[in-house]
Design a protein around this motif. Sequence first.
Motif, PDB file in Angstrom:
ATOM      1  N   LYS A 199       3.256  -1.299  34.576  1.00  0.00           N
ATOM      2  CA  LYS A 199       2.451  -1.194  33.356  1.00  0.00           C
ATOM      3  C   LYS A 199       3.334  -0.835  32.161  1.00  0.00           C
ATOM      4  O   LYS A 199       3.162  -1.381  31.060  1.00  0.00           O
ATOM      5  CB  LYS A 199       1.361  -0.140  33.543  1.00  0.00           C
ATOM      6  CG  LYS A 199       0.262  -0.527  34.522  1.00  0.00           C
ATOM      7  CD  LYS A 199      -0.761   0.597  34.654  1.00  0.00           C
ATOM      8  CE  LYS A 199      -1.844   0.244  35.666  1.00  0.00           C
ATOM      9  NZ  LYS A 199      -2.831   1.346  35.823  1.00  0.00           N
ATOM     10  N   ALA A 200       4.264   0.094  32.396  1.00  0.00           N
ATOM     11  CA  ALA A 200       5.179   0.488  31.319  1.00  0.00           C
ATOM     12  C   ALA A 200       6.063  -0.692  30.914  1.00  0.00           C
ATOM     13  O   ALA A 200       6.338  -0.894  29.720  1.00  0.00           O
ATOM     14  CB  ALA A 200       6.043   1.663  31.767  1.00  0.00           C
ATOM     15  N   ARG A 201       6.485  -1.475  31.890  1.00  0.00           N
ATOM     16  CA  ARG A 201       7.304  -2.666  31.612  1.00  0.00           C
ATOM     17  C   ARG A 201       6.504  -3.675  30.799  1.00  0.00           C
ATOM     18  O   ARG A 201       7.012  -4.245  29.823  1.00  0.00           O
ATOM     19  CB  ARG A 201       7.749  -3.281  32.936  1.00  0.00           C
ATOM     20  CG  ARG A 201       8.255  -4.714  32.845  1.00  0.00           C
ATOM     21  CD  ARG A 201       9.632  -4.779  32.241  1.00  0.00           C
ATOM     22  NE  ARG A 201      10.133  -6.141  32.263  1.00  0.00           N
ATOM     23  CZ  ARG A 201      10.035  -7.000  31.263  1.00  0.00           C
ATOM     24  NH1 ARG A 201       9.459  -6.636  30.130  1.00  0.00           N
ATOM     25  NH2 ARG A 201      10.528  -8.214  31.368  1.00  0.00           N
ATOM     26  N   ASP A 202       5.261  -3.913  31.172  1.00  0.00           N
ATOM     27  CA  ASP A 202       4.418  -4.858  30.433  1.00  0.00           C
ATOM     28  C   ASP A 202       4.197  -4.386  28.998  1.00  0.00           C
ATOM     29  O   ASP A 202       4.230  -5.188  28.056  1.00  0.00           O
ATOM     30  CB  ASP A 202       3.071  -5.027  31.137  1.00  0.00           C
ATOM     31  CG  ASP A 202       3.196  -5.759  32.464  1.00  0.00           C
ATOM     32  OD1 ASP A 202       4.234  -6.414  32.676  1.00  0.00           O
ATOM     33  OD2 ASP A 202       2.252  -5.671  33.277  1.00  0.00           O
ATOM     34  N   ALA A 203       3.979  -3.070  28.829  1.00  0.00           N
ATOM     35  CA  ALA A 203       3.757  -2.525  27.493  1.00  0.00           C
ATOM     36  C   ALA A 203       5.009  -2.669  26.640  1.00  0.00           C
ATOM     37  O   ALA A 203       4.938  -3.017  25.448  1.00  0.00           O
ATOM     38  CB  ALA A 203       3.349  -1.057  27.584  1.00  0.00           C
ATOM     39  N   ALA A 204       6.164  -2.428  27.242  1.00  0.00           N
ATOM     40  CA  ALA A 204       7.431  -2.548  26.512  1.00  0.00           C
ATOM     41  C   ALA A 204       7.683  -4.004  26.115  1.00  0.00           C
ATOM     42  O   ALA A 204       8.150  -4.291  25.001  1.00  0.00           O
ATOM     43  CB  ALA A 204       8.581  -2.028  27.367  1.00  0.00           C
ATOM     44  N   GLN A 210       5.397  -4.928  23.243  1.00  0.00           N
ATOM     45  CA  GLN A 210       5.897  -4.357  21.998  1.00  0.00           C
ATOM     46  C   GLN A 210       7.078  -5.161  21.467  1.00  0.00           C
ATOM     47  O   GLN A 210       7.188  -5.392  20.258  1.00  0.00           O
ATOM     48  CB  GLN A 210       6.317  -2.898  22.215  1.00  0.00           C
ATOM     49  CG  GLN A 210       6.892  -2.205  20.983  1.00  0.00           C
ATOM     50  CD  GLN A 210       5.917  -2.167  19.820  1.00  0.00           C
ATOM     51  OE1 GLN A 210       4.692  -2.194  20.017  1.00  0.00           O
ATOM     52  NE2 GLN A 210       6.438  -2.108  18.599  1.00  0.00           N
ATOM     53  N   LEU A 211       7.931  -5.612  22.359  1.00  0.00           N
ATOM     54  CA  LEU A 211       9.072  -6.431  21.943  1.00  0.00           C
ATOM     55  C   LEU A 211       8.597  -7.728  21.315  1.00  0.00           C
ATOM     56  O   LEU A 211       9.152  -8.171  20.291  1.00  0.00           O
ATOM     57  CB  LEU A 211       9.961  -6.724  23.151  1.00  0.00           C
ATOM     58  CG  LEU A 211      11.213  -7.576  22.888  1.00  0.00           C
ATOM     59  CD1 LEU A 211      12.119  -6.902  21.870  1.00  0.00           C
ATOM     60  CD2 LEU A 211      11.957  -7.846  24.189  1.00  0.00           C
ATOM     61  N   MET A 212       7.557  -8.348  21.881  1.00  0.00           N
ATOM     62  CA  MET A 212       7.030  -9.584  21.322  1.00  0.00           C
ATOM     63  C   MET A 212       6.439  -9.357  19.926  1.00  0.00           C
ATOM     64  O   MET A 212       6.576 -10.193  19.031  1.00  0.00           O
ATOM     65  CB  MET A 212       5.957 -10.172  22.249  1.00  0.00           C
ATOM     66  CG  MET A 212       6.487 -10.646  23.597  1.00  0.00           C
ATOM     67  SD  MET A 212       7.772 -11.941  23.463  1.00  0.00           S
ATOM     68  CE  MET A 212       9.262 -10.962  23.715  1.00  0.00           C
ATOM     69  N   LYS A 213       5.797  -8.202  19.745  1.00  0.00           N
ATOM     70  CA  LYS A 213       5.244  -7.872  18.424  1.00  0.00           C
ATOM     71  C   LYS A 213       6.350  -7.725  17.390  1.00  0.00           C
ATOM     72  O   LYS A 213       6.225  -8.188  16.248  1.00  0.00           O
ATOM     73  CB  LYS A 213       4.429  -6.581  18.506  1.00  0.00           C
ATOM     74  CG  LYS A 213       3.114  -6.712  19.252  1.00  0.00           C
ATOM     75  CD  LYS A 213       2.364  -5.386  19.297  1.00  0.00           C
ATOM     76  CE  LYS A 213       1.058  -5.507  20.075  1.00  0.00           C
ATOM     77  NZ  LYS A 213       0.337  -4.194  20.153  1.00  0.00           N
ATOM     78  N   VAL A 214       7.449  -7.084  17.798  1.00  0.00           N
ATOM     79  CA  VAL A 214       8.567  -6.908  16.868  1.00  0.00           C
ATOM     80  C   VAL A 214       9.217  -8.255  16.566  1.00  0.00           C
ATOM     81  O   VAL A 214       9.659  -8.500  15.441  1.00  0.00           O
ATOM     82  CB  VAL A 214       9.597  -5.912  17.431  1.00  0.00           C
ATOM     83  CG1 VAL A 214      10.787  -5.775  16.481  1.00  0.00           C
ATOM     84  CG2 VAL A 214       8.962  -4.545  17.644  1.00  0.00           C
ATOM     85  N   PHE A 215       9.259  -9.139  17.558  1.00  0.00           N
ATOM     86  CA  PHE A 215       9.781 -10.487  17.312  1.00  0.00           C
ATOM     87  C   PHE A 215       8.932 -11.201  16.261  1.00  0.00           C
ATOM     88  O   PHE A 215       9.466 -11.935  15.414  1.00  0.00           O
ATOM     89  CB  PHE A 215       9.811 -11.302  18.603  1.00  0.00           C
ATOM     90  CG  PHE A 215      11.040 -11.085  19.443  1.00  0.00           C
ATOM     91  CD1 PHE A 215      12.284 -10.924  18.860  1.00  0.00           C
ATOM     92  CD2 PHE A 215      10.952 -11.037  20.819  1.00  0.00           C
ATOM     93  CE1 PHE A 215      13.429 -10.729  19.621  1.00  0.00           C
ATOM     94  CE2 PHE A 215      12.085 -10.838  21.600  1.00  0.00           C
ATOM     95  CZ  PHE A 215      13.324 -10.674  20.998  1.00  0.00           C
ATOM     96  N   LYS A 217      14.055  -0.266  25.176  1.00  0.00           N
ATOM     97  CA  LYS A 217      12.967   0.138  26.066  1.00  0.00           C
ATOM     98  C   LYS A 217      12.612  -0.983  27.033  1.00  0.00           C
ATOM     99  O   LYS A 217      12.287  -0.724  28.204  1.00  0.00           O
ATOM    100  CB  LYS A 217      11.747   0.533  25.244  1.00  0.00           C
ATOM    101  CG  LYS A 217      11.920   1.846  24.488  1.00  0.00           C
ATOM    102  CD  LYS A 217      10.682   2.195  23.686  1.00  0.00           C
ATOM    103  CE  LYS A 217      10.859   3.535  22.977  1.00  0.00           C
ATOM    104  NZ  LYS A 217       9.685   3.881  22.121  1.00  0.00           N
ATOM    105  N   ASN A 218      12.674  -2.202  26.567  1.00  0.00           N
ATOM    106  CA  ASN A 218      12.368  -3.334  27.438  1.00  0.00           C
ATOM    107  C   ASN A 218      13.381  -3.426  28.579  1.00  0.00           C
ATOM    108  O   ASN A 218      13.010  -3.649  29.743  1.00  0.00           O
ATOM    109  CB  ASN A 218      12.379  -4.629  26.624  1.00  0.00           C
ATOM    110  CG  ASN A 218      11.921  -5.827  27.431  1.00  0.00           C
ATOM    111  OD1 ASN A 218      10.795  -5.887  27.885  1.00  0.00           O
ATOM    112  ND2 ASN A 218      12.815  -6.792  27.610  1.00  0.00           N
TER     113      ASN A 218
END
Length: 269
Positions: A151-156, A159-164, A113-114
């Motif tokens: 905004k969608a890019r920032d949200a993605a 989310q990637l940082m959270k999964v990291f 998604k990112n």
Amino acid sequence: MLAAALLAGAAACGSTGAGADGAGAVAGRAGAPSSASPTPSATPEPFSALGYRGLKPGMTQEVALATGALEATPVSVLNGCTDLAYRGGPAPDPVRMATEEAVRARLADAEAKNEATKKEIAVFPTLPPKPSAKDFRTLADQLTAFQEKVKARDAAHDQLMKVFDELKAVRDARDLAFLTTGRAGFGLDGLRELVAPAGARTAEGIGAGSTVEELKAAYDVQGLQLGKDGKYSLWAGIGQVEQGWRYEFTVDTDRVTGLALVNHDSYCS
């Protein structure tokens, strides 16, 4: 000085001969023959970049298993790497491995998604040459849509940082589980990480239980460094520096709690 040492040695020999009824007699009364020599003790194999228990940097998983030093069933498959325990080590933990697999799946989804949202904002809307009033209205609509894509890019990305962060927590749990029993990690280029069991020591005698003071005394002159992760590390030695191999020492307060040989330039997948 050499002549003095020889004279002293000769004097000592003469004294021993004259005192045959002394120390020799005491040994005889104790029942221990004076000519007995101590039995040499086996020297433990050092934990080294040259190899440990037959395992060597870059060795393929198949060849490593053939040494008999490792269990065949993976105990971790985090990030696409395969980790094996030493022979007789801990069995796979299905709960921990299921958590690893779940995080791996979330990471793959978040990365996809990112990348997709990144492509959506790769081209910024612009006006054509000699724009008309309609072109300006179109551009306004495009800019509004572009803002939503940002905004969608920032949200993605968030989310990637959270999964990291989740991945780091799972990795830390894995590392803690095998900190004292050890493991061998295999990636694209073969053996990329070798974690020592608790009793292993480097050639300088450093391992779990050594003090940080002893660690520094042994390796400061060799370029020992304290990393941001709280681990001490240094290059593994001549012939290994170019390949990216480093020793890593995990510490807790003033004690070494873990020892590993790692190549961070070799990847899992």
